[in-house]
Motif scaffolding. Structure first.
Motif, PDB file in Angstrom:
ATOM      1  N   UNK A  38      -3.958  32.148 -11.299  1.00 35.83           N
ATOM      2  CA  UNK A  38      -4.731  31.572 -12.532  1.00 35.83           C
ATOM      3  C   UNK A  38      -3.615  31.231 -13.598  1.00 35.83           C
ATOM      4  N   UNK A  40      -4.881  29.668 -16.728  1.00 36.96           N
ATOM      5  CA  UNK A  40      -5.622  29.057 -17.658  1.00 36.96           C
ATOM      6  C   UNK A  40      -4.765  29.017 -18.968  1.00 36.96           C
ATOM      7  N   UNK A  57     -10.735  26.765  -8.996  1.00 31.35           N
ATOM      8  CA  UNK A  57      -9.686  25.821  -9.449  1.00 31.35           C
ATOM      9  C   UNK A  57      -9.064  25.371  -8.249  1.00 31.35           C
ATOM     10  N   UNK A  91     -14.276  27.303 -20.876  1.00 30.84           N
ATOM     11  CA  UNK A  91     -14.784  28.671 -20.975  1.00 30.84           C
ATOM     12  C   UNK A  91     -13.333  29.515 -20.317  1.00 30.84           C
ATOM     13  N   UNK A  92     -12.440  28.803 -20.258  1.00 29.28           N
ATOM     14  CA  UNK A  92     -11.166  29.630 -19.807  1.00 29.28           C
ATOM     15  C   UNK A  92     -10.727  30.493 -20.811  1.00 29.28           C
ATOM     16  N   UNK A  93     -10.710  31.729 -20.583  1.00 32.32           N
ATOM     17  CA  UNK A  93     -10.027  32.602 -21.486  1.00 32.32           C
ATOM     18  C   UNK A  93      -8.645  32.762 -21.418  1.00 32.32           C
ATOM     19  N   UNK A  94      -7.923  32.188 -22.257  1.00 28.11           N
ATOM     20  CA  UNK A  94      -6.457  32.359 -22.133  1.00 28.11           C
ATOM     21  C   UNK A  94      -5.778  33.695 -21.763  1.00 28.11           C
TER      22      UNK A  94
END
Lengths: 239, 181, 440
Positions: A38, A40, A57, A91-94
């Motif tokens: 991930x 993001x 992804x 919507x990707x929470x970093x």
């Protein structure tokens, strides 16, 4: 005579010692199913959403090698950190910055090493068994192997050839598995006898799958010499 | 005679040993399992109807409780999304309900917390409970005896209006009153 | 002489070292994800073989194998070897090259023995590349259970090659309002054979399996008051009430067995606040794990039974937390978004799947148990909720509103092979994937 004996003994002790002690890879982020890590990075402007529904992804494929006998299998996409930066992910929470920077740095380093031949330095992975003796002058994590062009060419061809025969279901790809196998090849590349697992991964079915891959791959491209050739199998060269 | 017997016995023994030897040297026997674990005969899951006629009720409650509450004039209290705080209109409704209950100390009332369909069913169980407790606490502060009040939550499982719009959702975020028998 | 011996000895001793002198071929990133299986028609011991049953058995094994997405099935027309098993005993083993040449990794051969008391299906699984027999096994069942046996065989083939059985013979429990009430149902992992587990016409919710696969714990209002926990046993008609010593006026919900099947985790309201408790199955040894005015709900055990993941809104909004099984060492692991719920721990312990609110709807993401790495898994613009892991950890079941009504879907953990399992009847939610039969 005695001197030769002593040197040989010392050499073998060193070999065994290096073989037994291999530096552990740095504890890395777990590989995600589908092999994705991930990353993001940015939140896109609110309200923007990807048009098509997407399950996971995807990493853009790095290799374009088409494998003719595996028509049903799709090429496994590879991570492309740059491409992911561009993709809007509203919507990707970093993740927290510190973790993210570590993840990115690790990805960059490994992506850079991904496409190298076996002869390339492997600074973050355990040394393959072949690095054990001092005869070739290569130790784990040191400079490039001194390998002649013919061998280097064969290593690459063998790798591609065996890879085509290796079937591995998704469940194994998320684990940090590595198996070392020694195979006797004759002059024509045929597997003689049974491949011998010299270092187990800890998962016997994974070990089975690599032995199976070698047997299926016979005959391999003809090696520079007949004899025992070492192989190392890892599901992913990124993590 | 003894010799014959013993010969017979020896033969039997030899046969037994041979059989044993054959059995041990053959392929290991297969693992054997029954295909359907557990019970025989039954096709699996079954829960008998309890025999109570529960048509038209909510989770074992007859429709009479809600009807009685309506007859008494007890009002439903409504809430904002994800909130359990009593709104201004809720306070007005509860003050009215308090007046009714004050004059009827014999009546016991169930406060039923509900949520709209959005969100996790489990969190909505808890949120409905919070709403019911908020109403209960407000009524007790006004002066209703705690013994007259019980609370229950149905989460999102008991909508009063079925629909997927704010107009339906806003009418499901509520605490209903039901008179207990 | 001595010198000769020493030289020869040194040479021999250094032969393996010579292999070490060579740089290794490093093979990574295999493309192929599925093995190929050749399934023979099983032999039938009856005087007049039941061709339909034998065909049905082969097809059943094949479709169950393909369900796993670990195997593809080779068309029998491509066989070089015999299409039908002659016998398992007293015949030479299969000619492996006949099978490996057509691309097979696995060969399944077997016989069906009809006895007065039922069917015995005996079979062998071969690795035809390495030419070794991996499994010899036998199943008993009623003649009507041929497809059950076929699914078990397929799961065994998957296990022989991967170490973990397939999920074809597992079941999924779920909640459906198709009867007008929310009842618990059970179906096979491919969506077939839906059958009602409850018919009490009350409100039933939150099914979960015991690890023995023969019991389902669920929450029900069937007593007429507060919700409480019940236990259904396979084959038995009456459910039993769990935690019967707790007063009926106390709401209890969301019960889950620990992986050993000995303890329960559940939510019980204490002074108006839902808290997480554990106890033994018989209700004794009850321990309160959370003590907070906040909502603490949705406990899910780690596969080693040492930890629980749960939901708490103690920080102001529902988020995912992890704690030890005794309630200590509470750590928050979701920090993004305002609504993260329904955490479930994967069978291999590596992941926690959960649902997160995005805009007005829900998506399913996974996180590692320390909260460092997160990835989206199901991101359809309409709500996808309540994930549940398959027993082999290769699949997730979840409920999705993408077609308007809620239906149960399954998807491979690599994001592939999405399948809808329910359709056409009611709203179907809250799937709970049961354990593999071999584990029972």
């Amino acid at each position: 005579m005695r001197r030769v004996l002593v040197i040989s003994l010392v050499g073998h002790v060193l070999a065994i010692g290096l073989f037994v002690w291999t530096p552990k890879p740095r504890a890395s982020l777990p590989a995600l199913p589908g092999g994705v890590v991930s990353v993001e990075i940015v939140s896109a402007p609110p309200g923007a959403r990807p048009a098509a529904p997407k399950a996971v992804s995807r990493r853009a494929p790095k290799k374009t090698v088409v494998l003719p006998d595996e028509a049903s299998a799709k090429p496994m996409p590879k991570p492309k950190p740059a491409a992911r930066k561009e993709k809007p992910r509203p919507k990707a929470p970093p993740p927290r910055q510190k973790t993210l920077a570590e993840a990115m740095a690790e990805l960059e380093k490994k992506a850079g090493a991904a496409d190298e031949l076996a002869a390339a330095p492997r600074t973050t992975r355990a040394a393959p068994a072949g690095a054990a003796t001092g005869a070739v002058g290569v130790a784990a994590g040191s400079g490039p192997r001194r390998v002649d062009a013919e061998t280097a060419g064969w290593l690459r061809r063998a790798r591609i050839h065996v890879r085509q025969s290796w079937v591995l279901p998704p469940g194994f790809r998320t684990q940090d598995l590595e198996t070392h196998v020694s195979v006797r090849l004759d002059g024509g590349g045929r597997v003689v006898g049974e491949p011998r697992v010299t270092r187990r991964s800890g998962n016997p079915w994974y070990d089975d799958s690599v032995v199976r891959a070698l047997e299926k791959a016979s005959p391999l491209p003809a090696p520079p010499d007949a004899g025992e050739w070492p192989f190392v199998f890892r599901p992913e060269d990124i993590l | 005679m003894m010799i014959r017997n013993s010969t017979g016995g020896m033969r039997l023994l030899m046969v037994a040993v041979l059989a044993l030897g054959l059995a041990c040297s053959s392929d290991e026997g297969p693992d054997a399992e029954s295909a359907r674990g557990g019970s025989t005969g039954s096709t699996g899951w079954d829960d008998p109807v309890t025999g109570q006629d529960m048509d038209g009720d909510i989770a074992g409650r007859g429709p009479e409780g809600a009807a009685a509450a309506r007859r008494m004039g007890l009002k439903t209290v409504y809430f904002d999304y994800d909130r359990s705080a009593i709104r201004e209109d809720g306070r007005a409704a509860l003050r009215a309900n308090y007046e009714i209950l004050r004059g009827r100390p014999d009546v016991r009332v169930e406060l039923q917390g509900n949520c709209d369909e959005r969100g996790s069913a489990e969190y909505n169980f808890a949120l409905g409970e919070r709403r019911a407790k908020a109403v209960r606490d407000y009524l007790v502060r006004l002066g209703v005896s705690p013994n007259q009040l019980t609370t229950v939550s149905f989460g999102e499982e008991n909508p009063s209006v079925v629909g997927h719009s704010e107009s339906a959702w806003s009418r499901n975020r509520r605490v209903d009153f039901a008179v207990l028998p | 002489m001595r010198r000769l011996v020493c030289v020869v000895g040194l040479l021999l001793a250094s032969l393996p070292a010579a292999a070490q002198n060579r740089p290794p071929v490093v093979v990574t990133d295999p493309n192929a994800r599925t093995f190929k299986a050749a399934i023979q028609r099983f032999a039938d011991n009856q005087a007049v073989p039941d061709a339909a049953r034998i065909t049905g058995l082969r097809e059943g094994i094949g479709s169950a194998l393909q369900l796993s997405k670990v195997f593809e099935v080779i068309d029998p027309r491509a066989f070089l070897g015999p299409d039908e098993t002659v016998a398992l005993e007293g015949v030479p083993p299969p000619l492996c090259p006949d099978w490996s040449q057509i691309g097979a990794d696995a060969l399944v051969e077997g016989t069906v023995i009809t006895e007065p008391r039922g069917l015995a299906v005996q079979f062998r699984i071969w690795d035809v590349v390495r030419c070794r027999r991996l499994k010899l096994k036998r199943y008993f069942g009623n003649p009507s259970d041929v497809d059950v046996i076929a699914r078990r065989i397929a799961d065994d083939v998957v296990e022989a090659f991967t170490g973990r059985p397939g999920m074809a013979s597992s079941e999924i429990a779920f909640v459906s309002d198709r009867s007008g009430r929310k009842e618990i149902y059970v179906m096979n992992a491919d969506g077939s054979e839906v059958r009602a587990a409850t018919r009490n016409r009350s409100i039933n919710a939150f099914p979960a399996w015991a690890p023995n696969g023969s019991e389902i714990i669920y929450t029900s209002y069937r007593l007429g008051g507060q919700p409480t926990l019940f236990l259904l046993t396979r084959g038995r008609r009456k459910p039993g009430r769990l935690l019967s010593k707790v007063d009926e006026s106390v709401p209890i919900y969301r019960g889950r067995f620990d992986p050993a099947g000995k303890r329960l985790a559940f939510v019980m309201s204490v002074n108006g606040a839902p808290e997480i408790f554990t106890s033994r199955r018989d209700g004794r040894g009850m321990k309160q794990l959370t003590r907070h005015r906040a909502i603490d709900i949705s406990p899910s055990w780690s596969p080693d039974g040492q930890r629980l993941t749960f939901v708490s809104d103690r920080a102001g909004s529902p988020q995912i937390y992890v704690m030890n099984a005794d309630g200590g060492n509470v750590r928050r692991i979701t920090f993004d978004g305002t609504y993260n719920t329904s955490p479930v721990w994967s069978p291999d312990g590596a992941w926690i799947a959960y649902e997160t609110r995005v805009g007005g709807q829900f998506d399913i993401w996974i996180t590692d148990p320390d909260g460092r790495v997160k990835a989206p898994l199901v991101t359809h613009p309409r709500s996808d909720e309540t994930p549940s892991w398959s027993p082999d950890g290769r699949w997730l079941a979840f409920s999705s509103a993408r077609r308007g009504r809620n239906d149960i879907y399954v998807m491979g953990i690599d994001g592939k092979n999405l399948r809808r399992l329910t359709g056409g009847e009611g709203n179907n939610t809250s799937p709970a994937w049961g354990p593999a039969p071999g584990a029972r």
